[in-house]
Design a protein around this motif. Sequence first.
Motif, PDB file in Angstrom:
ATOM      1  N   ALA A   1      -6.224  -1.800  -7.386  1.00  0.00           N
ATOM      2  CA  ALA A   1      -7.362  -2.523  -6.825  1.00  0.00           C
ATOM      3  C   ALA A   1      -6.807  -3.415  -5.729  1.00  0.00           C
ATOM      4  O   ALA A   1      -6.015  -4.321  -5.999  1.00  0.00           O
ATOM      5  CB  ALA A   1      -8.064  -3.343  -7.895  1.00  0.00           C
ATOM      6  N   TYR A   2      -7.181  -3.146  -4.487  1.00  0.00           N
ATOM      7  CA  TYR A   2      -6.668  -3.878  -3.340  1.00  0.00           C
ATOM      8  C   TYR A   2      -7.639  -4.998  -2.959  1.00  0.00           C
ATOM      9  O   TYR A   2      -8.844  -4.760  -2.796  1.00  0.00           O
ATOM     10  CB  TYR A   2      -6.466  -2.932  -2.153  1.00  0.00           C
ATOM     11  CG  TYR A   2      -5.402  -1.889  -2.399  1.00  0.00           C
ATOM     12  CD1 TYR A   2      -4.054  -2.219  -2.305  1.00  0.00           C
ATOM     13  CD2 TYR A   2      -5.739  -0.579  -2.741  1.00  0.00           C
ATOM     14  CE1 TYR A   2      -3.067  -1.266  -2.541  1.00  0.00           C
ATOM     15  CE2 TYR A   2      -4.760   0.379  -2.979  1.00  0.00           C
ATOM     16  CZ  TYR A   2      -3.424   0.025  -2.878  1.00  0.00           C
ATOM     17  OH  TYR A   2      -2.444   0.966  -3.113  1.00  0.00           O
TER      18      TYR A   2
ATOM     19  N   ASN B   1      -5.333  -1.319   6.328  1.00  0.00           N
ATOM     20  CA  ASN B   1      -4.192  -0.675   5.673  1.00  0.00           C
ATOM     21  C   ASN B   1      -4.625   0.123   4.455  1.00  0.00           C
ATOM     22  O   ASN B   1      -4.136   1.226   4.202  1.00  0.00           O
ATOM     23  CB  ASN B   1      -3.170  -1.725   5.230  1.00  0.00           C
ATOM     24  CG  ASN B   1      -2.461  -2.410   6.373  1.00  0.00           C
ATOM     25  OD1 ASN B   1      -2.451  -1.920   7.490  1.00  0.00           O
ATOM     26  ND2 ASN B   1      -1.860  -3.549   6.094  1.00  0.00           N
ATOM     27  N   ALA B   2      -5.533  -0.452   3.664  1.00  0.00           N
ATOM     28  CA  ALA B   2      -5.895   0.157   2.383  1.00  0.00           C
ATOM     29  C   ALA B   2      -7.012   1.191   2.499  1.00  0.00           C
ATOM     30  O   ALA B   2      -7.132   2.072   1.637  1.00  0.00           O
ATOM     31  CB  ALA B   2      -6.317  -0.930   1.387  1.00  0.00           C
ATOM     32  N   GLN B   3      -7.833   1.112   3.523  1.00  0.00           N
ATOM     33  CA  GLN B   3      -9.026   1.963   3.591  1.00  0.00           C
ATOM     34  C   GLN B   3      -8.742   3.460   3.496  1.00  0.00           C
ATOM     35  O   GLN B   3      -9.435   4.160   2.747  1.00  0.00           O
ATOM     36  CB  GLN B   3      -9.809   1.651   4.872  1.00  0.00           C
ATOM     37  CG  GLN B   3     -10.747   0.471   4.719  1.00  0.00           C
ATOM     38  CD  GLN B   3     -11.532   0.170   5.987  1.00  0.00           C
ATOM     39  OE1 GLN B   3     -11.144   0.577   7.084  1.00  0.00           O
ATOM     40  NE2 GLN B   3     -12.632  -0.548   5.845  1.00  0.00           N
ATOM     41  N   PRO B   4      -7.750   4.015   4.219  1.00  0.00           N
ATOM     42  CA  PRO B   4      -7.537   5.467   4.098  1.00  0.00           C
ATOM     43  C   PRO B   4      -7.147   5.904   2.686  1.00  0.00           C
ATOM     44  O   PRO B   4      -7.607   6.942   2.204  1.00  0.00           O
ATOM     45  CB  PRO B   4      -6.403   5.736   5.095  1.00  0.00           C
ATOM     46  CG  PRO B   4      -6.430   4.595   6.035  1.00  0.00           C
ATOM     47  CD  PRO B   4      -6.868   3.418   5.234  1.00  0.00           C
TER      48      PRO B   4
ATOM     49  N   GLY C   1      -7.562   4.368  -4.959  1.00  0.00           N
ATOM     50  CA  GLY C   1      -7.661   2.965  -5.331  1.00  0.00           C
ATOM     51  C   GLY C   1      -9.047   2.424  -5.113  1.00  0.00           C
ATOM     52  O   GLY C   1      -9.967   3.132  -4.686  1.00  0.00           O
ATOM     53  N   LEU C   2      -9.191   1.131  -5.428  1.00  0.00           N
ATOM     54  CA  LEU C   2     -10.431   0.399  -5.209  1.00  0.00           C
ATOM     55  C   LEU C   2     -10.181  -0.656  -4.147  1.00  0.00           C
ATOM     56  O   LEU C   2      -9.057  -1.127  -3.976  1.00  0.00           O
ATOM     57  CB  LEU C   2     -10.904  -0.270  -6.506  1.00  0.00           C
ATOM     58  CG  LEU C   2     -11.068   0.621  -7.737  1.00  0.00           C
ATOM     59  CD1 LEU C   2     -11.424  -0.234  -8.953  1.00  0.00           C
ATOM     60  CD2 LEU C   2     -12.127   1.688  -7.496  1.00  0.00           C
TER      61      LEU C   2
ATOM     62  N   VAL D   1       0.839  -1.203   0.000  1.00  0.00           N
ATOM     63  CA  VAL D   1       0.000   0.000   0.000  1.00  0.00           C
ATOM     64  C   VAL D   1       0.873   1.252   0.000  1.00  0.00           C
ATOM     65  O   VAL D   1       0.630   2.198  -0.768  1.00  0.00           O
ATOM     66  CB  VAL D   1      -0.944  -0.007   1.216  1.00  0.00           C
ATOM     67  CG1 VAL D   1      -1.670   1.332   1.348  1.00  0.00           C
ATOM     68  CG2 VAL D   1      -1.959  -1.140   1.103  1.00  0.00           C
ATOM     69  N   CYS D   2       1.900   1.260   0.831  1.00  0.00           N
ATOM     70  CA  CYS D   2       2.730   2.459   0.960  1.00  0.00           C
ATOM     71  C   CYS D   2       3.622   2.674  -0.253  1.00  0.00           C
ATOM     72  O   CYS D   2       3.867   3.822  -0.653  1.00  0.00           O
ATOM     73  CB  CYS D   2       3.566   2.371   2.227  1.00  0.00           C
ATOM     74  SG  CYS D   2       2.572   2.456   3.742  1.00  0.00           S
ATOM     75  N   GLU D   3       4.138   1.605  -0.840  1.00  0.00           N
ATOM     76  CA  GLU D   3       4.943   1.754  -2.052  1.00  0.00           C
ATOM     77  C   GLU D   3       4.099   2.320  -3.190  1.00  0.00           C
ATOM     78  O   GLU D   3       4.540   3.249  -3.898  1.00  0.00           O
ATOM     79  CB  GLU D   3       5.541   0.414  -2.460  1.00  0.00           C
ATOM     80  CG  GLU D   3       6.688  -0.036  -1.586  1.00  0.00           C
ATOM     81  CD  GLU D   3       7.375  -1.287  -2.081  1.00  0.00           C
ATOM     82  OE1 GLU D   3       8.443  -1.626  -1.537  1.00  0.00           O
ATOM     83  OE2 GLU D   3       6.853  -1.934  -3.036  1.00  0.00           O
ATOM     84  N   LEU D   4       2.903   1.797  -3.383  1.00  0.00           N
ATOM     85  CA  LEU D   4       2.064   2.271  -4.484  1.00  0.00           C
ATOM     86  C   LEU D   4       1.613   3.714  -4.259  1.00  0.00           C
ATOM     87  O   LEU D   4       1.529   4.501  -5.207  1.00  0.00           O
ATOM     88  CB  LEU D   4       0.853   1.349  -4.652  1.00  0.00           C
ATOM     89  CG  LEU D   4       1.182  -0.097  -5.044  1.00  0.00           C
ATOM     90  CD1 LEU D   4      -0.093  -0.910  -5.215  1.00  0.00           C
ATOM     91  CD2 LEU D   4       2.012  -0.151  -6.319  1.00  0.00           C
TER      92      LEU D   4
END
Length: 378
Positions: free
Chosen positions: A296-297, A310-313, A320-321, A285-288
């Motif tokens: 799309a996570y 991790n991805a929600q914020p 992203g999705l 998540v942080c690299e992208l």
Amino acid sequence: MSTPTARPPASVVLAGGGTTGHVAPLLATAEALRTRHPGTRVTVLGTREGLESRLVPAAGLDLRHVPRVPLPRRPSGDLVRLPVRLTRAVRGVRRVLDEVDAHVVVGFGGYVATPAYLAARRAHVPVVVHEQNALPGVANKLGARLTRHVAVTFPGTPLPHAVVLGMPLRRAITELDRPALRAEGRAAFGLHPDLPTLLVTGGSLGAQRLNEAVPRAASALAAAGLQVLHVSGRGKHVPLPPGTTADPSSPPDGPRYVVVDYVERMDLAYAAADAVVCRAGAGTVCELAALGLPAAYVPLPVGNGEQRLNAQPLVAAGGGLLVDDEEFTPEWVTTTLLPVLRDPAQLLDMAAAARSFGTLDAAGRLADLVLDAAREAP
């Protein structure tokens, strides 16, 4: 009046390993320490079995082995053996701390962090904790109770004294110029130089759900003029439909579906990509986000739900999705993801949102925090 003696360079012990999620930020922090504070002595505590056994020596760092100490979450034989294992590991870490005259211990979680925190406490060596995930692991929950130097990646991580610094990232990521490297990246994987490219990756171990769902949408992706670079994971199979072009050795003359089991140069894969399908590990998540890559996570459906958190914020910010594992199907790829991939304006907006969420200087900021803590050593 005597002149004060100059303090020698700090001796920093980094503890973490087992998975990329622990090893990658450890290596990035070591890189920042040696770059920003030349002369710092860096020693790494890790296991013989984890990725660190290969990656830490390859980075030119001193690796000291510590026995794995799993912390069982339920009654088991491992729970019965825990006191003996933990005592042995703490003694081993204490010997290392004495040998290198450690000024500070930095833990990133994982099997070796718990004995490292306990040994540092007994030796009166300051402790710094870095938590990668939105929900902390057991080891870092313990470590955070022993220090006021606690750094986290995501806002809201429930640890005392937490300061949000972000994820320490390698310079290969933070300094990556994707447009300048795009042609080289696509050529390296046998991709068409000018077609929009979707990168699919489940990490070094792969992700079965991704490996099954995306290939079954390969025809629709190709018909839309999109090519795919699919990192399957070592030893994992990707069931491509008949007639799909997947041989990376042949010259590309149209949309390709290239499958590789492992990528040594992820910077080239990121440079080749316009969008990504992936799990939602904190590092990914942080690299992208740092690179401004829309994604799309598909959070891993096991554990305590930290991947979704991790991805929600980032997703809430528009970068992203987010789709549940069970809902990530070929139909979802075709009906939900494909329209986004075919809309350059939407991809640009998502890229800008992701980039605004990213942090590029976390490794340096953590290195400074570590050196500040080291000054407290007796």
